[in-house]
Design a protein around this motif. Structure first.
Motif, PDB file in Angstrom:
ATOM      1  N   SER A 296       0.825  -1.215   0.000  1.00  0.00           N
ATOM      2  CA  SER A 296       0.000   0.000   0.000  1.00  0.00           C
ATOM      3  C   SER A 296       0.852   1.256   0.000  1.00  0.00           C
ATOM      4  O   SER A 296       0.311   2.365  -0.049  1.00  0.00           O
ATOM      5  CB  SER A 296      -0.922   0.009   1.219  1.00  0.00           C
ATOM      6  N   GLN A 297       2.197   1.095   0.043  1.00  0.00           N
ATOM      7  CA  GLN A 297       3.127   2.230   0.096  1.00  0.00           C
ATOM      8  C   GLN A 297       2.792   3.161   1.256  1.00  0.00           C
ATOM      9  O   GLN A 297       2.888   4.380   1.159  1.00  0.00           O
ATOM     10  CB  GLN A 297       3.115   2.989  -1.232  1.00  0.00           C
ATOM     11  N   SER A 298       2.365   2.583   2.353  1.00  0.00           N
ATOM     12  CA  SER A 298       1.931   3.386   3.499  1.00  0.00           C
ATOM     13  C   SER A 298       2.559   2.865   4.787  1.00  0.00           C
ATOM     14  O   SER A 298       3.133   1.772   4.830  1.00  0.00           O
ATOM     15  CB  SER A 298       0.406   3.356   3.619  1.00  0.00           C
ATOM     16  N   LEU A 299       2.434   3.677   5.832  1.00  0.00           N
ATOM     17  CA  LEU A 299       2.866   3.306   7.169  1.00  0.00           C
ATOM     18  C   LEU A 299       1.654   2.753   7.914  1.00  0.00           C
ATOM     19  O   LEU A 299       0.602   3.388   7.942  1.00  0.00           O
ATOM     20  CB  LEU A 299       3.442   4.512   7.902  1.00  0.00           C
ATOM     21  N   LEU A 336      -1.767  14.576   2.579  1.00  0.00           N
ATOM     22  CA  LEU A 336      -1.852  13.383   3.403  1.00  0.00           C
ATOM     23  C   LEU A 336      -3.074  12.557   3.029  1.00  0.00           C
ATOM     24  O   LEU A 336      -4.171  13.086   2.813  1.00  0.00           O
ATOM     25  CB  LEU A 336      -1.921  13.749   4.884  1.00  0.00           C
ATOM     26  N   GLN A 337      -2.850  11.240   2.951  1.00  0.00           N
ATOM     27  CA  GLN A 337      -3.932  10.275   2.768  1.00  0.00           C
ATOM     28  C   GLN A 337      -3.803   9.286   3.915  1.00  0.00           C
ATOM     29  O   GLN A 337      -2.811   8.559   4.012  1.00  0.00           O
ATOM     30  CB  GLN A 337      -3.789   9.568   1.416  1.00  0.00           C
ATOM     31  N   SER A 338      -4.797   9.263   4.820  1.00  0.00           N
ATOM     32  CA  SER A 338      -4.638   8.455   6.026  1.00  0.00           C
ATOM     33  C   SER A 338      -5.991   8.024   6.572  1.00  0.00           C
ATOM     34  O   SER A 338      -7.045   8.492   6.130  1.00  0.00           O
ATOM     35  CB  SER A 338      -3.889   9.259   7.106  1.00  0.00           C
ATOM     36  N   SER A 339      -5.925   7.125   7.549  1.00  0.00           N
ATOM     37  CA  SER A 339      -7.118   6.820   8.315  1.00  0.00           C
ATOM     38  C   SER A 339      -7.536   8.082   9.074  1.00  0.00           C
ATOM     39  O   SER A 339      -6.708   8.935   9.390  1.00  0.00           O
ATOM     40  CB  SER A 339      -6.837   5.678   9.294  1.00  0.00           C
ATOM     41  N   GLU A 340      -8.802   8.166   9.385  1.00  0.00           N
ATOM     42  CA  GLU A 340      -9.322   9.393  10.005  1.00  0.00           C
ATOM     43  C   GLU A 340      -8.736   9.664  11.388  1.00  0.00           C
ATOM     44  O   GLU A 340      -8.784  10.784  11.871  1.00  0.00           O
ATOM     45  CB  GLU A 340     -10.854   9.336  10.089  1.00  0.00           C
ATOM     46  N   ARG A 397      -0.204   7.660   4.461  1.00  0.00           N
ATOM     47  CA  ARG A 397       0.604   7.794   3.252  1.00  0.00           C
ATOM     48  C   ARG A 397       0.664   9.263   2.850  1.00  0.00           C
ATOM     49  O   ARG A 397      -0.361   9.963   2.857  1.00  0.00           O
ATOM     50  CB  ARG A 397       0.020   6.976   2.098  1.00  0.00           C
ATOM     51  N   ALA A 398       1.863   9.721   2.515  1.00  0.00           N
ATOM     52  CA  ALA A 398       2.057  11.112   2.127  1.00  0.00           C
ATOM     53  C   ALA A 398       2.447  11.200   0.657  1.00  0.00           C
ATOM     54  O   ALA A 398       3.038  10.274   0.093  1.00  0.00           O
ATOM     55  CB  ALA A 398       3.136  11.756   2.991  1.00  0.00           C
TER      56      ALA A 398
END
Length: 417
Positions: A296-299, A336-340, A397-398
């Motif tokens: 997911s290329q995310s943390l 930023l794209q993240s959980s709320e 994810r940024a």
């Protein structure tokens, strides 16, 4: 040019194939996951073609194409033990509908030295006798030490090179596009297979994706294609034509435009993300873990609470790719794209680390901010935190794009760096 132990095969998976777990080599710390820059115990490939056979050379290349997930899985030193256990030294992946090359964020997308899958640019089995005058894509080429550059390991669009590139003695970096000039005489080439390759080198060229040992250039053909320019015996005319091609090949340093596989003009320029969430991440407050997920290329935050915070301080968030460095005075946009329930903050510190030159403050999902990268030497610190105590998994994810240009130009990046 041809097949061989250092070429590869593209193995197509189907929805009926069963999963296989691939482990690291015996005696090693694990399987090196190239994008995440980390050792992992193993990786499970959800659909594994039963006829998968890695190349016989020490690189042991094999690419598995999964059309269900839209992924190409790429391995180095892939082997199957007598006990049926699969092992490899390195693993990387790329999107089947992607660029084919690494980008500043997901910079290693295949097991070749140039960070591309070995199947990229291969002369495929079904193409050899398809009746076309050329192969409808750029080819894949390797050079030996005396051809490859010792001044720079790679240029755009490659995003990596052999680790020992400084031992080279030539002038051509990996990632270079090599072509024959328009006036190169192909009509006099009697061998049909060689003539088709030469015609392709005049239209699409070949990208340098790896280093070989002792051959001025090698163009890769898919294993199992029964491609041999010297059958049933040594062909002196082919040998002379290959030497003529060797002398005529040049690195591309300027273009008027680009053609796709159908001969149509197109522009290969596109926006590329400049920031990665790869680790290592350190917990600075609270509990839980923060781990980079290449898929997911995310943390991913696990077991964290509203008092948990994690930091990344070693500057690997921003690209180590030599043609995609952050530029002083350039405007950028961070989104930023993240959980709320999770937030991110970017802080840029001065070269001594005691002065804050920029702070994005805490950004939530969908938030963005423009900023100017400092002109002096600086260090970036990424911080991530949770806003709730739900204990569930959160993803962050940024994305960072150049604001004014926003586009990587393959010509300017190749020539100006």
């Amino acid at each position: 040019m041809g097949e061989g132990p250092y070429s590869s095969t593209a193995f197509l998976a189907s929805k009926y194939d069963k999963p296989v777990e691939v482990f690291g080599l015996p005696g090693k710390r694990g399987l090196w996951e190239l994008d995440g820059e980390q050792f992992i115990t193993s990786i499970t490939i959800p659909r594994w073609p039963t006829r998968t056979v890695p190349a016989a050379g020490s690189d042991g290349h094999a690419d598995i194409i999964d059309p269900v997930d839209g992924v190409i899985h790429s391995f180095l030193n892939l082997k199957k033990g007598r006990d049926g256990r699969w092992t490899a030294s390195m693993y990387a992946w790329t999107r089947l509908d992607g660029r084919g090359w690494g980008d500043p964020s997901h910079y290693f997308q295949g097991a070749r030295a140039a960070a591309v899958p070995p199947m990229a640019g291969l002369i495929r089995k079904h193409e050899i006798n398809d009746g076309q005058k050329t192969y409808r894509h750029a080819l894949a080429m390797s050079l030996t030490f005396s051809g490859l550059s010792s001044r720079t390991g790679y240029v755009f669009p490659a995003s990596s090179a052999d680790r020992t590139w400084r031992d080279n003695t030539g002038m051509i970096p990996e990632g270079a596009l090599m072509m024959l000039p328009e006036d190169f005489d192909t009509a006099s080439i009697e061998d049909r297979d060689l003539r088709k390759v030469a015609e392709t080198l005049k239209v699409y060229g070949a990208y340098v994706v790896d280093r070989n040992h002792g051959t001025p250039f090698y163009i890769y053909v898919e294993n199992g294609a029964d491609f041999n320019l010297h059958k049933p015996k040594w062909n002196h005319a082919v040998d002379q034509d290959l030497k003529r091609m060797q002398k005529a090949l040049r690195q591309v340093v300027g273009v008027k435009g680009w053609l796709d596989g159908y001969g149509r003009k197109f522009s290969p320029e596109e926006k590329l993300n400049m920031i990665s969430m790869r680790g290592p991440w350190v917990a600075t407050a609270g509990k839980g873990t923060a781990k980079f997920d290449t898929w997911s290329q995310s943390l991913i935050l696990t077991g964290a609470s509203s008092r948990s915070e994690f930091q990344h301080r070693n500057n690997r968030s921003f690209s180590g790719v030599n043609w995609a460095k952050m530029e002083g005075g350039q405007r950028y946009n961070l989104k930023l794209q993240s959980s709320e329930d999770s937030e991110l903050q970017l802080t840029i510190l001065g070269n001594k680390g005691n002065r804050t030159m920029f702070s994005s403050h805490w950004l939530g999902n969908g938030d963005s901010v423009e900023f100017t990268w400092p002109g002096e030497s600086s260090r970036a610190v990424l911080s991530v935190r949770k806003r709730s105590d739900n204990g569930g998994e959160s993803r962050v994810r940024a994305f960072v794009y150049a604001k004014d240009e926003g586009i990587i130009n393959p010509l300017s990046k190749t020539l100006s760096r």
